[in-house]
Write an enzyme that holds these catalytic residues in place. Structure first.
Site, PDB file in Angstrom:
ATOM      1  CG  ASP A 192      -1.494  -1.280   1.647  1.00  0.00           C
ATOM      2  OD1 ASP A 192      -2.808  -1.737   0.235  1.00  0.00           O
ATOM      3  OD2 ASP A 192      -1.904  -1.422   2.881  1.00  0.00           O
TER       4      ASP A 192
ATOM      5  CG  ASP B 268      -2.562  -3.438  -2.241  1.00  0.00           C
ATOM      6  OD1 ASP B 268      -3.711  -3.442  -2.312  1.00  0.00           O
ATOM      7  OD2 ASP B 268      -2.658  -3.977  -1.696  1.00  0.00           O
TER       8      ASP B 268
ATOM      9  CG  ASP C 146      -5.544  -0.652   2.922  1.00  0.00           C
ATOM     10  OD1 ASP C 146      -6.328   0.882   2.276  1.00  0.00           O
ATOM     11  OD2 ASP C 146      -5.723  -1.184   1.900  1.00  0.00           O
TER      12      ASP C 146
ATOM     13  NE  ARG D 208     -11.075  -2.229  -1.414  1.00  0.00           N
ATOM     14  CZ  ARG D 208     -10.188  -3.508  -1.873  1.00  0.00           C
ATOM     15  NH1 ARG D 208      -8.982  -3.001  -1.627  1.00  0.00           N
ATOM     16  NH2 ARG D 208     -10.561  -4.525  -1.577  1.00  0.00           N
TER      17      ARG D 208
END
Length: 317
Positions: free
Chosen positions: A129, A158, A162, A214
């Site tokens: 990430d 990615d 996160d 997301r």
């Protein structure tokens, strides 16, 4: 005299258009003051420790290691193809020109970490990430500019930001997440509820733009999502797997699914402007008193101007 007035006016407009964006000089020892990061003794990062300025990848890797209190300031552009692990009691800050290209940052099994005012872009999925927080507590991620592009397959990169594996005491504030497929994931997987039920994450003042999904996708745990601005985000806030989200005073423009549930995720929503979309989340039970901290809401009508003016790499250290 009329021609002189016109010339002066034109020159003033040209100078205003050419002027660089204003940068707010920030305090390198500032502690987190909003959200879950204020609990459990607070989040102070490297305050009181040594200060080091880095300009190369090798120096950055070396400077952020270990648990001693330290402030690491990134100056200029650093390129590479890896993720740098940050130790506990660390503040990683950026000057107005700080940029990581292909280089991500990871907080793994650490605590008391602050990351602020850095542009991070084009971190490949094989590296990880752009910013990943895992099995860590008391983390503040603030004023980052996070992006890639949407010219490749959705799995070429990615996540941008996160938070997984049971993290608590996390605040994500005034970040600019843009031009990406899968922006921000909270919770590792649908089968990780025993660990991720402990998740406690605040999203405040973030700017989400030109994203597929997301914003965030939130599994298990509890989240507080308030005063964020969404522009051209197809799938916005997805509450999943028993998550309880308090969603307040956010603004959505051109979003197909601003707030929705899958697999029995829940939300309590108030004061939001969903634009042409709607709240399709199952009603939850979380209240402000469950959060454990006090906060002030910006009026929904002021969210767009506040977030667009302040989110992203708008500080200087």
């Amino acid at each position: 005299m009329k021609w002189l007035y016109s010339a002066v006016t034109l020159l003033s407009v040209q100078l205003a258009m050419a002027a660089p964006p204003l940068r707010k000089r920030a305090d390198s020892e500032e502690a987190c003051s909003v959200g879950y990061c204020t609990l459990n003794g607070g989040t102070t990062g490297g305050a009181g420790g040594s200060t080091t300025t880095v300009t190369t990848l090798d120096d950055l890797i070396a400077a952020v290691k270990g648990d001693d209190a330290k402030i690491v300031i990134i100056d200029g552009e650093i390129t590479g193809s890896e993720v740098v692990k940050i130790g506990s009691n660390t503040s990683v800050l950026g000057t107005s020109s700080a940029s990581l290209v292909g280089v991500g940052l990871r907080v793994y099994k650490e605590e008391n970490v602050i990351i602020r005012n850095i542009a991070i872009s084009k971190v490949l999925a094989e590296s990880g990430d752009a910013v990943g927080v895992q099995e860590s507590n008391q983390v503040w991620v603030d004023h980052l500019d996070l992006s890639s592009d949407r010219d490749h397959d959705k799995d070429y990169y990615d996540g941008l930001l996160d938070v997984t594996h049971g993290c608590s005491g996390v605040t994500l504030s005034y970040n600019y997440l843009h031009d990406h497929w899968k922006a921000s994931l909270v919770g590792h997987s649908d089968s990780n509820g025993s660990e991720d039920a402990a998740l406690r994450v605040t999203y405040y003042g973030n700017y989400f733009e030109n994203l597929n999904s997301r914003g965030p996708s939130f599994r298990f745990g509890q989240g507080h999502i308030f005063n964020n601005y969404y522009s051209s985000v197809s799938d916005g806030i997805n509450t999943r797997d028993g998550a309880e989200l308090l969603v307040e005073n956010n603004v959505f423009v051109d979003s197909k699914k601003p707030l929705y549930s899958t697999d029995e995720g829940f939300a309590v929503a108030s004061g939001n402007d969903f634009g042409d979309g709607e709240n399709a989340a199952e009603a939850g039970s979380i209240t402000a008193s469950d959060l454990g901290y006090d906060y002030d809401l910006i009026a929904t009508t002021s969210v767009a101007s506040d977030v667009q003016s302040n989110a992203g790499q708008t500080l200087d250290f």
